[in-house]
Scaffold this motif. Structure first.
Motif, PDB file in Angstrom:
ATOM      1  N   GLY A  38     -30.227  53.201 -28.430  1.00 41.25           N
ATOM      2  CA  GLY A  38     -31.489  53.331 -29.146  1.00 41.25           C
ATOM      3  C   GLY A  38     -32.172  54.653 -28.883  1.00 41.25           C
ATOM      4  N   GLY A  39     -33.224  54.927 -29.624  1.00 40.89           N
ATOM      5  CA  GLY A  39     -33.921  56.202 -29.498  1.00 40.89           C
ATOM      6  C   GLY A  39     -34.441  56.468 -28.099  1.00 40.89           C
ATOM      7  N   ILE A  40     -35.204  55.524 -27.544  1.00 41.60           N
ATOM      8  CA  ILE A  40     -35.765  55.716 -26.207  1.00 41.60           C
ATOM      9  C   ILE A  40     -34.685  55.562 -25.149  1.00 41.60           C
ATOM     10  CG2 ILE A  40     -37.392  54.820 -24.510  1.00 41.60           C
ATOM     11  CD1 ILE A  40     -39.255  54.096 -26.788  1.00 41.60           C
ATOM     12  N   GLY A  41     -33.825  54.562 -25.305  1.00 44.23           N
ATOM     13  CA  GLY A  41     -32.773  54.340 -24.309  1.00 44.23           C
ATOM     14  C   GLY A  41     -31.857  55.527 -24.148  1.00 44.23           C
ATOM     15  N   SER A  42     -31.442  56.117 -25.262  1.00 42.98           N
ATOM     16  CA  SER A  42     -30.547  57.272 -25.177  1.00 42.98           C
ATOM     17  C   SER A  42     -31.259  58.478 -24.588  1.00 42.98           C
ATOM     18  CB  SER A  42     -29.978  57.607 -26.559  1.00 42.98           C
ATOM     19  OG  SER A  42     -31.014  57.932 -27.473  1.00 42.98           O
ATOM     20  N   ALA A  43     -32.533  58.650 -24.922  1.00 47.50           N
ATOM     21  CA  ALA A  43     -33.279  59.791 -24.385  1.00 47.50           C
ATOM     22  C   ALA A  43     -33.489  59.652 -22.883  1.00 47.50           C
ATOM     23  CB  ALA A  43     -34.628  59.914 -25.101  1.00 47.50           C
ATOM     24  N   VAL A  44     -33.784  58.448 -22.421  1.00 44.85           N
ATOM     25  CA  VAL A  44     -33.945  58.222 -20.981  1.00 44.85           C
ATOM     26  C   VAL A  44     -32.622  58.460 -20.261  1.00 44.85           C
ATOM     27  CG1 VAL A  44     -34.370  56.460 -19.216  1.00 44.85           C
ATOM     28  CG2 VAL A  44     -35.915  56.669 -21.176  1.00 44.85           C
ATOM     29  N   ALA A  45     -31.531  57.962 -20.842  1.00 44.86           N
ATOM     30  CA  ALA A  45     -30.211  58.170 -20.224  1.00 44.86           C
ATOM     31  C   ALA A  45     -29.881  59.647 -20.122  1.00 44.86           C
ATOM     32  CB  ALA A  45     -29.144  57.442 -21.038  1.00 44.86           C
ATOM     33  N   GLU A  46     -30.126  60.400 -21.188  1.00 43.05           N
ATOM     34  CA  GLU A  46     -29.832  61.831 -21.178  1.00 43.05           C
ATOM     35  C   GLU A  46     -30.695  62.572 -20.166  1.00 43.05           C
ATOM     36  OE1 GLU A  46     -30.323  62.988 -25.225  1.00 43.05           O
ATOM     37  OE2 GLU A  46     -28.598  61.812 -25.918  1.00 43.05           O
ATOM     38  N   ALA A  47     -31.958  62.187 -20.061  1.00 38.37           N
ATOM     39  CA  ALA A  47     -32.844  62.845 -19.095  1.00 38.37           C
ATOM     40  C   ALA A  47     -32.397  62.561 -17.667  1.00 38.37           C
ATOM     41  CB  ALA A  47     -34.283  62.369 -19.311  1.00 38.37           C
ATOM     42  N   LEU A  48     -31.956  61.351 -17.409  1.00 37.45           N
ATOM     43  CA  LEU A  48     -31.472  61.013 -16.075  1.00 37.45           C
ATOM     44  C   LEU A  48     -30.167  61.741 -15.758  1.00 37.45           C
ATOM     45  CD1 LEU A  48     -32.193  57.177 -15.994  1.00 37.45           C
ATOM     46  CD2 LEU A  48     -33.287  58.926 -14.575  1.00 37.45           C
ATOM     47  N   GLU A  49     -29.270  61.800 -16.728  1.00 40.39           N
ATOM     48  CA  GLU A  49     -28.003  62.506 -16.514  1.00 40.39           C
ATOM     49  C   GLU A  49     -28.240  63.984 -16.245  1.00 40.39           C
ATOM     50  OE1 GLU A  49     -25.057  59.637 -19.187  1.00 40.39           O
ATOM     51  OE2 GLU A  49     -26.057  61.352 -20.116  1.00 40.39           O
ATOM     52  N   ALA A  50     -29.270  64.553 -16.892  1.00 36.07           N
ATOM     53  CA  ALA A  50     -29.598  65.955 -16.647  1.00 36.07           C
ATOM     54  C   ALA A  50     -30.076  66.171 -15.216  1.00 36.07           C
ATOM     55  CB  ALA A  50     -30.672  66.414 -17.633  1.00 36.07           C
ATOM     56  N   ARG A  51     -30.586  65.131 -14.595  1.00 38.05           N
ATOM     57  CA  ARG A  51     -31.013  65.201 -13.193  1.00 38.05           C
ATOM     58  C   ARG A  51     -29.842  65.003 -12.228  1.00 38.05           C
ATOM     59  NH1 ARG A  51     -36.230  61.304 -12.280  1.00 38.05           N
ATOM     60  NH2 ARG A  51     -37.697  62.175 -13.805  1.00 38.05           N
ATOM     61  N   GLY A  52     -28.690  64.588 -12.753  1.00 41.27           N
ATOM     62  CA  GLY A  52     -27.559  64.305 -11.904  1.00 41.27           C
ATOM     63  C   GLY A  52     -27.420  62.850 -11.524  1.00 41.27           C
ATOM     64  N   VAL A  53     -28.201  61.989 -12.183  1.00 38.62           N
ATOM     65  CA  VAL A  53     -28.115  60.553 -11.917  1.00 38.62           C
ATOM     66  C   VAL A  53     -26.901  59.984 -12.641  1.00 38.62           C
ATOM     67  CG1 VAL A  53     -29.282  58.325 -12.215  1.00 38.62           C
ATOM     68  CG2 VAL A  53     -30.616  60.373 -11.634  1.00 38.62           C
ATOM     69  N   PHE A  54     -26.175  59.099 -11.970  1.00 39.69           N
ATOM     70  CA  PHE A  54     -25.041  58.415 -12.597  1.00 39.69           C
ATOM     71  C   PHE A  54     -25.597  57.271 -13.430  1.00 39.69           C
ATOM     72  CE2 PHE A  54     -21.805  55.120 -12.817  1.00 39.69           C
ATOM     73  CZ  PHE A  54     -20.719  55.851 -13.280  1.00 39.69           C
ATOM     74  N   VAL A  55     -25.398  57.337 -14.748  1.00 38.36           N
ATOM     75  CA  VAL A  55     -25.993  56.375 -15.669  1.00 38.36           C
ATOM     76  C   VAL A  55     -24.924  55.471 -16.270  1.00 38.36           C
ATOM     77  CG1 VAL A  55     -27.274  56.073 -17.821  1.00 38.36           C
ATOM     78  CG2 VAL A  55     -27.905  57.917 -16.240  1.00 38.36           C
ATOM     79  N   THR A  56     -25.164  54.181 -16.191  1.00 35.67           N
ATOM     80  CA  THR A  56     -24.367  53.194 -16.904  1.00 35.67           C
ATOM     81  C   THR A  56     -25.212  52.679 -18.055  1.00 35.67           C
ATOM     82  OG1 THR A  56     -23.181  52.510 -14.912  1.00 35.67           O
ATOM     83  CG2 THR A  56     -23.189  50.969 -16.756  1.00 35.67           C
ATOM     84  N   GLY A  57     -24.694  52.743 -19.261  1.00 36.83           N
ATOM     85  CA  GLY A  57     -25.446  52.311 -20.427  1.00 36.83           C
ATOM     86  C   GLY A  57     -24.753  51.190 -21.171  1.00 36.83           C
ATOM     87  N   LEU A  58     -25.523  50.225 -21.635  1.00 42.87           N
ATOM     88  CA  LEU A  58     -25.003  49.126 -22.435  1.00 42.87           C
ATOM     89  C   LEU A  58     -25.867  48.970 -23.686  1.00 42.87           C
ATOM     90  CD1 LEU A  58     -24.364  46.397 -19.704  1.00 42.87           C
ATOM     91  CD2 LEU A  58     -22.632  47.735 -20.905  1.00 42.87           C
ATOM     92  N   SER A  59     -25.221  48.635 -24.798  1.00 45.89           N
ATOM     93  CA  SER A  59     -25.963  48.425 -26.032  1.00 45.89           C
ATOM     94  C   SER A  59     -25.200  47.475 -26.933  1.00 45.89           C
ATOM     95  CB  SER A  59     -26.191  49.752 -26.764  1.00 45.89           C
ATOM     96  OG  SER A  59     -24.962  50.258 -27.256  1.00 45.89           O
TER      97      SER A  59
END
Length: 221
Positions: free
Chosen positions: A11-32
């Motif tokens: 989703g719009g917010i979910g993908s943006a939050v994931a991308e922002a976290l990945e830019a910080r170096g956070v390991f992100v697991t996403g489900l949709s």
């Protein structure tokens, strides 16, 4: 923060939050739903998808939800209310996050700081409701607020460093808000993500069970 789980990653917010976290170096697991077949309104689906994951996650963020479901617009008056529209809203916007929370408890650390946050909406505030209308959506969001508040009380006994919070992102320029952006100032999904993460970064166990807007201001229940 090292590891984050984003529910509603496509989703719009979910993908943006994931991308922002990945830019910080956070390991992100996403489900949709669109990417993985996760249906948050179906407990078997939630249990299967979350049961396949290994924790712990420092952040579990639920970004699922909808304002319009199967063409049912927010009601302007009681005469527009239908049982189906109300049930659909409740299933997606209240039951869905509740099921995710139920099945993600095992993925949250018991002794280290962590945050479980779910998107809510200011219109779900009973104390802030001065306009009426939007019965189904308001009711569903008020319900998810109650779920999160109650869970914060329970989990505070076993996960003392956990913060469970409801977050209002503001009006974000996504498909979710198409047709409703003229009434409120809007921000892009990327801006909303940074705002939300700024709030999440500041949350501690003393904030558990509360409802915050994108500026970090507490919203009345």
């Amino acid at each position: 923060m090292d590891r984050a789980l984003i529910i509603g990653r496509s989703g719009g917010i979910g993908s943006a939050v994931a991308e922002a976290l990945e830019a910080r170096g956070v390991f992100v697991t996403g489900l949709s739903r669109s990417g993985d077949g996760l249906d948050v309104t179906d407990e078997a689906s939630v249990e299967r998808h979350l049961g396949a994951l290994e924790g712990p996650f420092d952040l579990v963020f639920v970004a699922t939800g909808a304002l319009v479901i199967e063409g049912a617009q927010p009601e302007k008056a009681l005469k527009a209310l239908t049982a189906k529209a109300m049930v659909d809203q409740f299933m997606l916007n209240a039951v869905g996050p509740a099921l995710v929370l139920k099945h993600s408890v095992r993925l949250l650390p018991r002794r280290e700081p962590a945050v479980f946050a779910a998107l809510s909406a200011r219109v779900g505030s009973i104390g802030d409701n001065r306009l009426g209308g939007w019965y189904s959506y308001r009711t569903a969001k008020a319900a998810v607020n109650q779920v999160l508040h109650g869970a914060a009380v329970e989990l505070g006994r076993t996960h003392r460093q956990l913060c469970v919070a409801a977050l209002h992102p503001g009006t974000v320029e996504t498909r979710f808000t198409e047709g409703y952006q003229d009434h409120n100032p809007t921000v892009t999904a990327a801006e909303a993500a940074e705002n939300l993460l700024r709030v999440i970064d500041g949350l501690g166990p003393e904030d558990t069970g509360k409802f915050f807007d994108w500026q970090g201001e507490e919203v009345p229940w």
